[in-house]
Motif scaffolding. Structure first.
Motif: not given
Length: 649
Positions: A135, A138, A142, A407, A410-413, A450
């Motif tokens: 990842n 991403k 960010e 998922d 999942y924090d997305g990162t 986050h």
């Protein structure tokens, strides 16, 4: 501008090339100044005189890096053949110049941001560090949004590079105006001189006695190791470490003398029968000691609260130490230090060839006692190399994002949010046969800072640093873990160890020092045995493994670079870490800094918490401490070279 250059350079391609290199040199220096200001909070002790000396040293490192980056460009313009004046040839040279130098400037800019998390310039090992991450795009995007001002600076400086690059539309080749013999003789001499001075520039000096400059030479221009990062530039650090052998025997002592001073083979002397306790180790992402209120009761006249109310309550029922340090500055340094008692010297252990070899760990040793062992990390399986290291060090199973299998959390990162993953951790251990040994590496207290949507009105930005709300969230996740675990049948028979991987987001002056940047909590907790107190002594991450095994009355020899903190026969507690090419040796009274050859600084951090006063001139003989440091370094390097990190069967 071009009219001025045309009238002065007169189409002299060598002078034009020199001018273009001077442009890059100026931009590298501007980049260094920007690096300093973006990270100014880390360099609070730098005076004007310090900075001028840093700039002086920086020129030498910039020259070396720029010559490395521009070898192909320079070769294209110094070769004496007449085709170097052709327009198409010069266009290729121009784009090579643009690309290589833009990459160098971008690397410097990236480190303006990455330095905030590592406190060191990036080296070639970065390519291995993130090789398992899927990842990165991403994360990079960010970071670009968050640090938009660095992005704008980078765009601007590359624009200046392109704008100031000079190359006439066409050349009137001297080849057509003079005899071939004169032309080739003159230009061959120019080429040889250019090559000679390029070699001198890359080596960092003139003469056979001059050794090629390395990262450690930056310490010549600073008073504190961290400031060496301003002197250096990122392209230099990457290029100088690319393909280099990390480990080399310093040969301070012969083998007999070495082993008499320091020996990393632990020969246990158990004080009773082996205790079949479960062992649970927490490695908390970025939980700097600064964040823990109960470990900072002297701050703000006793009114400092910190961001970890649950951990504060647990510490009151636990055993800890006054001076507790990490042995590295990155997440990948923590597993070897905490679980295998291997410090980070020179480069992260994960990124060396040794990381594929068998090493001792708490898991591998307790496997010999019939324990079930497992490692937990909520990131995608394979992330950071944790799964591979867990396997090498004897953990029988690995539980990651794949095993969690939801998922939606999942924090997305980076990973599964800490709260649901720690609940999964607690409940999964309830299915294990006792005794077991497990470890978990949390993830939510991490950039990009986050927290789950449902907590955004509970844990708010405090205006000091965005990580603080993440620490509060993860601390609450830890509280909920213990609420769940306390209802499990295995709980009361378990030794818990809690530490952090490294420090991060330090804001208080007491922690913005060479000592403070390594201060992490180290906590031992048992819910039904009186393991309590705060010992006025030193502890480090690499002490965790021998302390845990010693507490269990483990009876087999093993390799560890730390020592048992609870061994009453061991009085000289210390901590050691590697800080920007300088080794730091702590005891409970002082910090000694050692550059590999000699002591460069000594600080009394109790009386001088900001490390303002180097007292080396007033301290007596330091031979004993220096010998101990040298012996630790040599044992580490020799054992890494010989792949000798376990007791041979």
């Amino acid at each position: 501008m071009k009219q001025y250059l045309n009238s002065n350079l007169k189409n002299n391609i060598i002078l034009i090339g020199l001018y273009n290199l001077l442009v890059v040199l100026s931009l590298f220096m501007i980049s260094r100044i920007a690096f300093y200001f973006v990270n100014k909070d880390a360099f609070t002790c730098v005076t004007l005189n310090d900075f001028l000396l840093i700039i002086k040293g920086g020129f030498m490192f910039d020259i070396t890096a720029i010559l490395y980056l521009n070898i192909l460009y320079m070769l294209m313009i110094i070769i004496p053949f007449h085709f170097r004046y052709q327009k198409s040839y010069l266009q290729v040279a121009k784009w090579i110049f643009y690309i290589t130098n833009s990459l160098g400037l971008i690397a410097n800019s990236v480190d303006m941001i990455y330095f905030k998390f590592t406190n060191r310039r990036t080296t070639a090992t970065v390519f291995g560090e993130f090789s398992n991450e899927g990842n990165l795009g991403k994360i990079f995007l960010e970071s670009m949004i968050e640090y938009w001002y660095v992005v704008l600076f980078t765009i601007a400086i590359i624009y200046v590079l392109i704008k100031l690059f000079y190359q006439p539309e066409s050349f009137n080749s001297p080849y057509k105006q003079e005899k071939k013999s004169v032309y080739y003789t003159r230009n061959s001499i120019s080429m040889l001189l250019a090559i000679m001075f390029t070699v001198f520039g890359i080596r960092g000096g003139i003469g056979s006695f001059v050794r090629p400059i390395t990262l450690s030479n930056a310490n010549k221009y600073v008073t504190r190791p961290l400031e060496a990062s301003i002197v250096l530039n990122t392209p230099f650090c990457i290029l100088r470490t690319m393909g280099k052998r990390v480990f080399k025997n310093p040969k301070y002592f012969d083998s007999d003398k070495l082993n008499s001073i320091y020996q990393p083979i632990i020969q246990p002397h158990p004080g009773g029968e082996f205790k079949n306790l479960n062992v649970v180790v927490f490695i908390l992402e970025s939980f700097s000691k600064e964040f823990v209120g109960s470990l900072n009761k002297d701050l703000d006249n006793g009114n400092y609260k910190g961001y970890t109310p649950f951990l504060d309550s647990l510490i009151n029922e636990s055993l800890t130490f006054e001076y507790t340090y990490s042995n590295g500055r990155k997440s990948i340094d923590a597993m070897p230090s905490v679980l295998s008692s291997i410090p980070m010297f020179y480069e992260p252990y994960f990124l060396t060839s040794n990381s594929n070899n068998k090493v001792s760990s708490i898991a591998s040793e307790l496997n010999k006692k019939g324990y079930y062992t497992a490692f937990f990390h909520g990131a995608p399986n394979g992330s950071m190399g944790f799964e591979a290291f867990a396997k090498v060090t004897g953990f029988k199973d690995y539980y990651g994002k794949d095993e969690f299998n939801n998922d939606a959390e999942y924090d997305g990162t980076w990973a599964i949010w800490d709260e649901p993953f720690l609940q999964y951790y607690a409940k999964t251990m309830g299915e294990f046969k006792q005794p077991f040994m497990t470890a978990v590496f949390t993830a939510s207290s991490h950039h990009p800072f986050h927290i789950p949507e449902k907590y955004k009105d509970i844990y708010k930005e405090d205006g000091i640093h965005p990580l603080h709300k993440c620490i509060e969230y993860s601390d609450n996740a830890l509280r909920k873990f213990f609420d769940t675990a306390s209802k499990q049948p295995w709980f009361k028979n378990t030794l818990f160890v809690i530490t952090a991987d490294h420090t991060n987001a330090l804001t208080r002056r007491e922690y913005l020092t060479d000592a403070g940047r390594y201060k992490v909590p180290i906590i031992f907790y048992h819910p039904s045995i009186g393991l309590k107190g705060r010992i006025q002594d030193v502890a480090q991450q690499i002490d965790i493994m021998p302390t845990v095994l010693g507490y269990l009355n483990y009876d087999k020899p093993f390799v560890a670079f730390g020592h048992d903190l609870l061994d009453e026969n061991y009085k000289n507690h210390y901590a050691i870490n590697h800080n920007n090419q300088t080794f730091q040796y702590f005891d409970k009274n002082s910090l000694l800094q050692f550059d590999g050859e000699k002591t460069t600084a000594i600080y009394d951090f109790q009386k001088d918490p900001y490390l303002n006063q180097n007292i080396i001139s007033t301290v007596g003989n330091t031979k004993e401490k220096e010998e101990k440091i040298k012996a630790i370094i040599q044992q580490y390097l020799v054992r890494m070279i010989d792949n000798d990190l376990t007791i041979k069967d």
